[in-house]
Motif scaffolding. Structure first.
Motif, PDB file in Angstrom:
ATOM      1  N   ALA A 178     -17.595 -26.629 -24.203  1.00  0.00           N
ATOM      2  CA  ALA A 178     -16.336 -26.079 -24.581  1.00  0.00           C
ATOM      3  C   ALA A 178     -16.409 -24.592 -23.867  1.00  0.00           C
ATOM      4  CB  ALA A 178     -16.616 -25.778 -26.281  1.00  0.00           C
ATOM      5  N   LYS A 179     -17.373 -23.791 -23.698  1.00  0.00           N
ATOM      6  CA  LYS A 179     -17.203 -22.496 -23.283  1.00  0.00           C
ATOM      7  C   LYS A 179     -16.853 -22.697 -21.666  1.00  0.00           C
ATOM      8  CE  LYS A 179     -19.772 -18.392 -22.338  1.00  0.00           C
ATOM      9  NZ  LYS A 179     -21.154 -17.590 -22.588  1.00  0.00           N
ATOM     10  N   SER A 180     -17.308 -23.758 -20.834  1.00  0.00           N
ATOM     11  CA  SER A 180     -17.021 -23.873 -19.693  1.00  0.00           C
ATOM     12  C   SER A 180     -15.549 -24.333 -19.316  1.00  0.00           C
ATOM     13  CB  SER A 180     -17.859 -24.868 -19.009  1.00  0.00           C
ATOM     14  OG  SER A 180     -17.940 -26.209 -19.403  1.00  0.00           O
ATOM     15  N   LEU A 181     -15.069 -25.176 -20.241  1.00  0.00           N
ATOM     16  CA  LEU A 181     -13.745 -25.545 -20.362  1.00  0.00           C
ATOM     17  C   LEU A 181     -12.697 -24.514 -20.452  1.00  0.00           C
ATOM     18  CD1 LEU A 181     -13.892 -29.100 -21.899  1.00  0.00           C
ATOM     19  CD2 LEU A 181     -13.737 -28.539 -19.543  1.00  0.00           C
ATOM     20  N   ILE A 182     -12.974 -23.579 -21.616  1.00  0.00           N
ATOM     21  CA  ILE A 182     -12.104 -22.416 -21.960  1.00  0.00           C
ATOM     22  C   ILE A 182     -12.095 -21.513 -20.734  1.00  0.00           C
ATOM     23  CG2 ILE A 182     -12.228 -20.610 -23.466  1.00  0.00           C
ATOM     24  CD1 ILE A 182     -13.210 -22.397 -25.610  1.00  0.00           C
ATOM     25  N   ASN A 183     -13.315 -21.066 -20.295  1.00  0.00           N
ATOM     26  CA  ASN A 183     -13.320 -20.157 -18.895  1.00  0.00           C
ATOM     27  C   ASN A 183     -12.485 -20.667 -17.764  1.00  0.00           C
ATOM     28  OD1 ASN A 183     -14.927 -18.620 -20.511  1.00  0.00           O
ATOM     29  ND2 ASN A 183     -16.809 -19.174 -19.618  1.00  0.00           N
TER      30      ASN A 183
ATOM     31  N   ILE B 113      -8.764 -20.372 -18.538  1.00  0.00           N
ATOM     32  CA  ILE B 113      -8.296 -18.955 -18.636  1.00  0.00           C
ATOM     33  C   ILE B 113      -7.815 -18.620 -17.317  1.00  0.00           C
ATOM     34  CG2 ILE B 113      -9.129 -16.660 -18.801  1.00  0.00           C
ATOM     35  CD1 ILE B 113     -10.451 -17.645 -21.474  1.00  0.00           C
ATOM     36  N   ASP B 114      -8.942 -19.065 -16.295  1.00  0.00           N
ATOM     37  CA  ASP B 114      -8.783 -18.638 -14.847  1.00  0.00           C
ATOM     38  C   ASP B 114      -7.691 -19.598 -14.097  1.00  0.00           C
ATOM     39  OD1 ASP B 114     -10.846 -16.675 -15.540  1.00  0.00           O
ATOM     40  OD2 ASP B 114     -12.448 -18.009 -14.683  1.00  0.00           O
ATOM     41  N   CYS B 115      -7.149 -20.714 -14.382  1.00  0.00           N
ATOM     42  CA  CYS B 115      -6.485 -21.545 -13.796  1.00  0.00           C
ATOM     43  C   CYS B 115      -5.131 -21.056 -13.554  1.00  0.00           C
ATOM     44  CB  CYS B 115      -6.490 -22.730 -14.486  1.00  0.00           C
ATOM     45  SG  CYS B 115      -7.842 -23.993 -14.214  1.00  0.00           S
ATOM     46  N   SER B 116      -4.474 -21.279 -12.298  1.00  0.00           N
ATOM     47  CA  SER B 116      -3.087 -21.163 -12.268  1.00  0.00           C
ATOM     48  C   SER B 116      -2.350 -22.235 -13.154  1.00  0.00           C
ATOM     49  CB  SER B 116      -2.564 -21.189 -10.747  1.00  0.00           C
ATOM     50  OG  SER B 116      -2.994 -22.415 -10.122  1.00  0.00           O
TER      51      SER B 116
END
Length: 955
Positions: A595-600, A603-606
């Motif tokens: 979940a944390k990796s998907l959230i990060n 957040i960083d995606c265009s």
């Protein structure tokens, strides 16, 4: 000499007579002496049976073969005893010369009959013409079960044994009988041409031993070489087995004459011949590689005769020579003896081979360039590349990434993957770490050199493949770095006091820094390769980027995100590569970490990457790759059930849940109240995108959850209305949130047109409240006001008002079209159910007659026309300004006035959303009275980009 006289016609015998005949012959062979085969009647009987061997029943075949084979196996030890007896006087009075002649004749006869049986049986098996004999008499004994493959293997190994013993006493110093050896060779090569025969390991080993014995033991080098080369050229399945035969002969007899003869014969061949015979060149090349793998030292001493073929036109031969050099570099120079001069010569020879491999990376043939890079990858796996040469190979591989041939780029990518996996510099390849460590050891080296009066010599003559720092074995194949070992501490700094060791370590660190810099500089090229039209480029680039991420190469994480849009590729292999990479990188064993990796990542995606991420997440949820435990962890992040959660992570968790809801809408149903409370609460001011994401979540609810939300939550529509009409959100965020909020209203509200009318009125009131006007009618009165009155309006409020009105119009149009579709669908359903009821109640002919009457009267068409009429009227009423009171149509006169006010149009927000509003009005059958104002609007604008902006909105 023996010759057959009056042979027996075996095929003419009855079954009982044939069985008696075979048993009698077998009894003679076992009961009499070994040399009884020289007797004419025994010879005739055996000859007759061997001639028609394929016609015999299996049991009789077994008896005959066993009798011949056992006699020959007993005869071979007698040859050794005969050599000892020749030194003493014979005890039985038989002259030694007669005994030698008997042994010689018996050996040749037994071998002839056994080899003839093998040829006859294989010929019969290939043609399928073997006689099918029906069993007669009593049941066969299971002992005599016929297993031809086992018998064939025993026969060939027995013949090989007979050729490997010392036959000098039998045939004299001149060697064995030429005809005897010729017949054995012929039979062997005929059997080698049969692929099925070579599948049996025992038979294959026997054939290889025969070839080696005839060539080496009996000195038939030239004849054997010619036959072996013929087999190599004609039959590709014999290549590996013939190389094994040649290598086995060298190891067994300690004589590499056959191998040397073959190498020289290949080297003397005109290179043009290999161009004409492509298949033969391919087979010869494979043979050389197989031979180099089995006899590396012998091949290395005879390599000079093959080097001229590098200048030939046949790329297949060049490919094979490159493979030979790779095998030799990996195997021929491993043994190190005490002779320093010999060791130095071997190192120079190996260095020369590696330089040829470097040079061949620029070969004119793409196949050869690709093969060279594959060989370098094999050498990496064998740890056969020195640190001094490592960076040169990496530089060559980097340059080949821009090769015009796809197969070369593929090999270059695979080589770089292998070099990363087997790199000798450590599990972390961060330039900053290497620079810091190198700086420390350089300072230490300068300190040591200043203290030491005598400067030592730096020995660069390390054995090739030696690892100085870091790991000496390949790292795990996993592309996921461990959180325990991937730390920032300087693990390479070790307290070393020896001056020479410090110098060597500094040189190794410099090499590691160059390698790290080389890999880091490849990121722009790898991003370009992700857009390649070749699927292999994309797949291997993704694998290389994953390996770079594992070793923490700078820029690899950002480059990997560039692969996300490839999920929309039409090529299935590319989609699967992206999906596999995504699973390997972002899904962990622990749901919270996933979940944390998907959230990060979210957040960083265009914006473009978010669309690709949504496609991947929805697909993986559907396939079960993202588990329900991960969904629960995402809800924990959204609801702040985990310590240290920031508002941006809360928004990212809800965004991922919305993506998952695209394929499984029920995911959102468990936390409906949380979506409303958190999404539109005080955190919406801290994280502006949270409200927009909450609106998107409301749109993706399932039908059951929508009904549940309307019955349980009373403040959802109030929150949506407040989001649209209030000024709580920053201006740059408000527009996107309002767009989603209006869409959510039309998705959820049971009467969206009434609720949207209230929002439009409040928005209009907020625009004119500063001028002391309120209500829609005041907006109409502005048509009669002067320009100064409009100029006093707030540009920000006016821009938001135009945005709200235009998006309500768009959503209302969609709402009308959706309603019309529902009416048509319900109409068809009613007609179908009515037709079913009538069929069950009245006669079919009367029903058909009634349908015909309705069709003639046009009753069905009248309903459709009425539906279309009301639909078009509803669409026109969205914006048409007439005597009727229409909500949005009243804004038309005001828009005309606005287009003429150049002062207000200079404001950025009006400049952006007035064109949007105009074009959306034109989409709803707007009257021509606005055309003149629109042309005036473009004509008065002095900014060229405004027209482009309008066209983009219109699209």
């Amino acid at each position: 000499s023996l010759r057959p006289h009056a042979p027996v016609a075996v095929t003419a015998l009855r079954a009982a007579d044939l069985e008696e005949f075979v048993k009698g012959t077998s009894f003679d062979l076992s009961d009499k002496e070994l040399f009884c085969i020289e007797e004419q009647d025994v010879f005739n009987s055996i000859y007759s049976l061997v001639r028609d061997f394929t016609c015999l029943p299996p049991g009789l075949k077994f008896n005959l073969v066993e009798a011949l084979r056992s006699n020959l196996s007993v005869l071979l030890p007698n040859i050794d005893s005969l050599s000892r007896a020749s030194m003493s006087s014979p005890s039985d009075g038989i002259p030694i010369t007669d005994r030698i002649a008997s042994h010689r004749n018996a050996l040749k006869i037994y071998s002839f009959f056994l080899l003839s049986i093998v040829l006859a049986q294989e010929s019969s098996a290939d043609s399928g013409t073997g006689a099918k004999v029906t069993a007669h008499g009593r049941k066969k004994n299971p002992v005599y079960a016929w297993n031809w493959e086992a018998q064939r293997g025993r026969i060939m190994n027995l013949v090989a044994n007979s050729l490997e013993v010392d036959l000098t006493l039998l045939f004299g110093p001149g060697g064995a009988d030429e005809r005897y050896l010729s017949f054995a060779s012929k039979c062997t090569y005929v059997l080698f041409e049969n692929q099925n025969v070579l599948k049996d390991e025992e038979t294959r080993n026997g054939l290889c031993r025969i070839i080696g014995a005839i060539a080496t033991r009996h000195q038939k080098i030239s004849q054997t070489s010619a036959s072996v080369l013929h087999l190599i050229h004609k039959y590709d399945f014999t290549v590996a087995h013939l190389a094994e035969a040649v290598a086995a002969a060298e190891k067994k007899f300690g004589d590499g004459s056959l191998a040397i003869s073959l190498i020289r014969e290949i080297g003397r061949t005109d290179p043009k011949d290999y161009v004409r015979d492509g298949a033969g060149a391919d087979n010869v090349g494979r043979f050389l590689v197989e031979l180099a793998d089995r006899l590396p030292k012998l091949m290395s001493t005879n390599l000079g005769v093959l080097i001229p073929h590098f200048g030939g036109e046949s790329y297949k031969i060049r490919n094979s020579l490159v493979g030979v050099l790779g095998k030799l570099a990996a195997k021929a120079f491993k043994d190190v003896d005490g002779n320093n001069s010999a060791h130095s010569i071997r190192l120079r020879s190996k260095q020369a081979m590696l330089e040829i491999l470097i040079e061949r990376c620029r070969d004119v043939s793409a196949y050869t360039r690709s093969r060279v890079l594959q060989v370098w990858a094999e050498l990496c796996e064998e740890n056969a590349i020195s640190i001094g040469l490592w960076n040169e190979v990496a530089s060559v591989a980097s340059g080949r990434l821009e090769d015009k041939s796809a197969i070369v780029r593929k090999s270059a990518l695979q080589l770089l993957i292998t070099m990363l996996q087997h790199n000798p510099f450590g599990p972390q390849l961060r330039a900053t770490t290497f620079e810091a460590t190198l700086e420390k050891y350089k300072e230490k080296l300068e300190e040591k050199e200043s203290q030491s009066p005598a400067e030592g010599e730096l020995v660069n003559d390390h054995p090739l493949g030696e690892v100085t720092v870091g790991q000496d074995e390949s790292v795990s194949d996993s592309c996921l770095p461990s959180s325990q070992d991937q730390t920032d501490e300087d693990h390479m700094f070790v307290d070393i006091t020896n001056l020479e060791q410090i110098r060597a370590l500094v040189a190794s660190l410099e090499a590691g820094l160059r390698f790290t810099t080389c890999i880091t500089s490849l990121m722009p090229i790898l991003i370009q390769l992700l857009a390649s039209s070749s699927a292999t480029d994309v797949e291997n680039t993704i694998l290389l980027l994953m390996r770079c991420r594992q070793f923490q190469v700078e820029g690899s994480e950002a480059a990997l995100r560039k692969m996300l849009p490839l999920v929309f590729s039409q090529d299935k292999s590319i989609y699967e590569a992206v999906e596999s990479a995504f699973i390997a990188i972002y899904t962990k064993r622990i749901p919270t970490e996933t979940a944390k990796s998907l959230i990060n990542l979210n957040i960083d995606c265009s914006i473009g990457d978010l669309a690709a991420l949504e496609s991947l997440v929805s697909s993986l949820v559907l396939k079960g790759e993202i588990s329900s435990n991960t969904m629960s962890a995402l809800w924990d992040y959204f609801c702040f059930n985990i310590n240290g959660v920031r508002p941006v992570q809360c928004r990212g968790a809800l965004s991922i849940l919305c993506m998952a809801a695209k394929s499984s809408p029920s995911i959102l149903g468990t936390h409906l109240q949380d979506i409303v409370d958190i999404g539109f609460g005080r955190l919406a001011k801290e994280e502006p995108l949270l409200a927009r994401t909450a609106c998107l979540a409301l749109q993706r609810l399932s039908e059951e959850d929508k009904i549940k939300l309307l019955s349980t939550s009373t403040r959802v529509f109030a929150a949506l209305q407040s989001l649209v009409t209030s000024f709580s959100l920053p201006e740059k965020i408000w527009y996107g949130a309002t767009d989603k909020a209006i869409s959510a209203i039309y998705t959820l509200h049971p009467a969206p047109e009434i609720f949207a009318a209230e929002i439009a009125k409040k928005s209009l009131s907020s625009v004119f409240s500063a001028l002391g006007m309120d209500g829609v009618s005041n907006g109409v009165e502005l048509e009669t006001q002067n320009s100064s009155t409009i100029t006093e309006l707030s540009a920000m409020k006016l821009g938001r008002f135009l945005f709200v009105i235009s998006h309500i119009a768009l959503n209302h149009l969609v709402y009308i079209e959706t309603s019309v579709k529902k009416i048509h669908k319900q109409k068809q359903k009613n007609e179908k159910s009515q037709s079913t009821n009538e069929d069950s109640q009245v006669d079919g002919s009367k029903n058909s007659e009634a349908q015909d009457i309705n069709a003639e009267l046009g009753l069905g068409a009248t309903r459709d026309i009425a539906i279309e009429f009301f639909a078009e009227k509803a669409e026109r009423e969205i914006v048409s300004y007439s005597c009727e009171k229409n909500l949005l149509g009243h804004c038309g006169p005001f828009l005309s006035k606005l287009c003429r006010n150049l002062t207000l149009l200079q404001k950025v927000c009006i400049l952006l959303y007035c064109p949007l509003y105009i074009f959306e009005m034109f989409g709803f059958h707007c009257s021509l009275r606005f055309c003149h104002d629109l042309i005036l609007f473009f004509g008065c604008s002095s900014r060229s980009y405004m027209l482009l902006q309008c066209l983009l909105f219109a699209d």
